[in-house]
Enzyme design. Sequence first.
Site, short mmCIF file in Angstrom:
data_model
loop_
_atom_site.label_atom_id
_atom_site.label_comp_id
_atom_site.label_asym_id
_atom_site.label_seq_id
_atom_site.Cartn_x
_atom_site.Cartn_y
_atom_site.Cartn_z
N ASN A 207 0.82 -1.21 0.00
CA ASN A 207 0.00 0.00 0.00
C ASN A 207 0.85 1.26 0.00
OD1 ASN A 207 -2.38 -1.29 -0.19
ND2 ASN A 207 -3.19 -0.69 1.81
N CYS A 259 -7.66 3.12 3.77
CA CYS A 259 -6.45 2.30 3.86
C CYS A 259 -5.14 3.07 3.68
CB CYS A 259 -6.53 1.16 2.85
SG CYS A 259 -7.79 -0.05 3.27
N1 NAD Z 1 -11.81 -1.39 3.06
C1 NAD Z 1 -10.85 -1.83 2.27
O1 NAD Z 1 -10.82 -1.55 1.07
C2 NAD Z 1 -9.76 -2.73 2.82
C3 NAD Z 1 -8.94 -3.44 1.93
C4 NAD Z 1 -7.95 -4.27 2.44
C5 NAD Z 1 -7.77 -4.37 3.82
N2 NAD Z 1 -8.56 -3.65 4.66
C6 NAD Z 1 -8.36 -3.82 6.11
O2 NAD Z 1 -9.34 -4.71 6.60
C7 NAD Z 1 -9.78 -4.32 7.90
C8 NAD Z 1 -11.27 -4.07 7.90
O3 NAD Z 1 -11.53 -2.99 7.02
P1 NAD Z 1 -13.03 -2.60 6.60
O4 NAD Z 1 -12.92 -1.48 5.63
O5 NAD Z 1 -13.78 -3.83 6.22
O6 NAD Z 1 -13.57 -2.05 8.01
P2 NAD Z 1 -15.06 -1.65 8.39
O7 NAD Z 1 -14.92 -0.62 9.43
O8 NAD Z 1 -15.85 -1.38 7.16
O9 NAD Z 1 -15.65 -2.98 9.02
C9 NAD Z 1 -15.25 -3.54 10.24
C10 NAD Z 1 -16.47 -4.20 10.88
O10 NAD Z 1 -16.07 -4.92 12.03
C11 NAD Z 1 -17.10 -4.78 12.99
N3 NAD Z 1 -16.57 -5.10 14.34
C12 NAD Z 1 -15.69 -4.39 15.08
N4 NAD Z 1 -15.47 -5.03 16.26
C13 NAD Z 1 -16.21 -6.16 16.25
C14 NAD Z 1 -16.41 -7.22 17.18
N5 NAD Z 1 -15.79 -7.22 18.35
N6 NAD Z 1 -17.24 -8.22 16.83
C15 NAD Z 1 -17.87 -8.22 15.64
N7 NAD Z 1 -17.73 -7.23 14.72
C16 NAD Z 1 -16.92 -6.21 15.02
C17 NAD Z 1 -17.54 -3.34 12.86
O11 NAD Z 1 -18.81 -3.11 13.43
C18 NAD Z 1 -17.52 -3.19 11.33
O12 NAD Z 1 -18.77 -3.52 10.76
C19 NAD Z 1 -8.92 -3.09 8.26
O13 NAD Z 1 -7.79 -3.50 8.96
C20 NAD Z 1 -8.52 -2.54 6.90
O14 NAD Z 1 -7.33 -1.79 6.95
C21 NAD Z 1 -9.57 -2.86 4.20
#
Ligand code: NAD
Length: 430
Positions: A207, A259
């Site tokens: 990234n 990200c």
């Molecule tokens: N969004 C992207 O394009 C992308 C791409 C690659 C990697 N990532 C990585 O993946 C991870 C998640 O990103 P995202 O964009 O999906 O995040 P997001 O915030 O959209 O989703 C995370 C979800 O986890 C849930 N959550 C948090 N704590 C919880 C718990 N204890 N029990 C159950 N659910 C819980 C939240 O309510 C939320 O719905 C991050 O580390 C991010 O850097 C994201």
Amino acid sequence: MKITIIGAGYVGLVQSVCLADFGFSVTCIEKDLNKLRELKFGRIPFYEPGLEDLFRKNLKSNRLNFTNEYSSNISQSDVIFICVGTPPKKNGESNLNFVDQVTKEISKKIKGYTVIVSKSTVPVGTSRRIEKILKRVSSTKTFDVVSNPEFLREGSALEDFTKPDKIIIGCRTTKAEKILKKIYKPLNRPYVVTSNETAEIIKYANNSFLATKITFVNEIADLCENIGAEIETVAKAMGLDGRIGSKFLHPGPGYGGSCFPKDVKSLIYQGNKNSTDLKIIKAVDRANELRIKYLFQRVKKITKNKFNNIQIGLLGISFKPNTDDVRQSPGIKLAKDLSKTKAKIKIYDPKGMENAKKELPRSIEFCSDEYEVAKNSNLLVIVTEWNQFKNLDLLKVKKIMKKPVILDLRNIYSKQITKNGFQYYSVGNN
Ligand SMILES: NC(=O)c1ccc[n+]([C@@H]2O[C@H](COP(=O)([O-])OP(=O)(O)OC[C@H]3O[C@@H](n4cnc5c(N)ncnc54)[C@H](O)[C@@H]3O)[C@@H](O)[C@H]2O)c1
């Protein structure tokens, strides 16, 4: 194989739906009750092209379930994917609170051998941290922790999930490796099998390199602007060099999203913590922050710093097209800065407005389409390159604007537009 996915965000929901579609029995645990209700009603809580249809198909098949209940789901799982957020702290460090909470829940509930996979983007050493928490509570249980970072892009998440360039498996045992390979077998893509620590850093290096490419081309664009050259041609020529490649060479308002900004900052933090001065990455982070601040200066220059009785329209607010995600969107920063002036601000975005409303002051008006934004505007700023903004009815736009002035932060038009009577400003062209 019984799979549990924790977190139904952009990563967790795509993972859940796609693995269910491969035929696995998938339970997704989401703690946000509003999101959970939507999911149970058969609606996805964010916009991602194609995802809702595949989601509904798999809901009907009964292979895909949603819950907020940990106990029985964790104890019956063979594989658990952690897909929770890892937001940045003020000092750039990744906040691992969600990962820790989830790990503690898992540690109390797992029974037989379980593979716990971190899909969230986590700093080097997080696998060890997860292992430690698991051992503390469940010292007699057998498990493996795998680092399997995700590379999907919002807006093309299904395509990216089903055709990834690579699948990274960071693990300590061949048992865990085999299980992960079994899950991803339908994808038939190249694997990189390595240690957990290497897998963790691959995601940040990946990234941060892309962020560097964007920042580099933005800097060259600035120079082009000042010396009378055209960045589009420069970028095209550079991209034709096989060693460089054309992707991520588009000048614009700076990188945003949930990200790149946080991953760049986290990598800097990890460097500092480990006595490594990451000079290039630090420069990238600073250059990008300055660029986003500079957007407002750009508008100021065009309006000659006069905001009284003028209207500025923003086309697009999501950090990129085909998503409703506005996290760290340059458009949000610009809209906030503009809202502090006396200008009237109007915005239209095909999908991002509901999220933007939560972040922006109420003085900003949200419109029902691009023409409502253009109507009576003294300046139209193209912030996000949604397809529908690429084919504006320019005659109509010119007629309804108070002054036909366009600032195109995505270079979707060209100087040709001046022939239609517009005053046109873009990025990296004089
Ligand atoms: N969004 C992207 O394009 C992308 C791409 C690659 C990697 N990532 C990585 O993946 C991870 C998640 O990103 P995202 O964009 O999906 O995040 P997001 O915030 O959209 O989703 C995370 C979800 O986890 C849930 N959550 C948090 N704590 C919880 C718990 N204890 N029990 C159950 N659910 C819980 C939240 O309510 C939320 O719905 C991050 O580390 C991010 O850097 C994201």
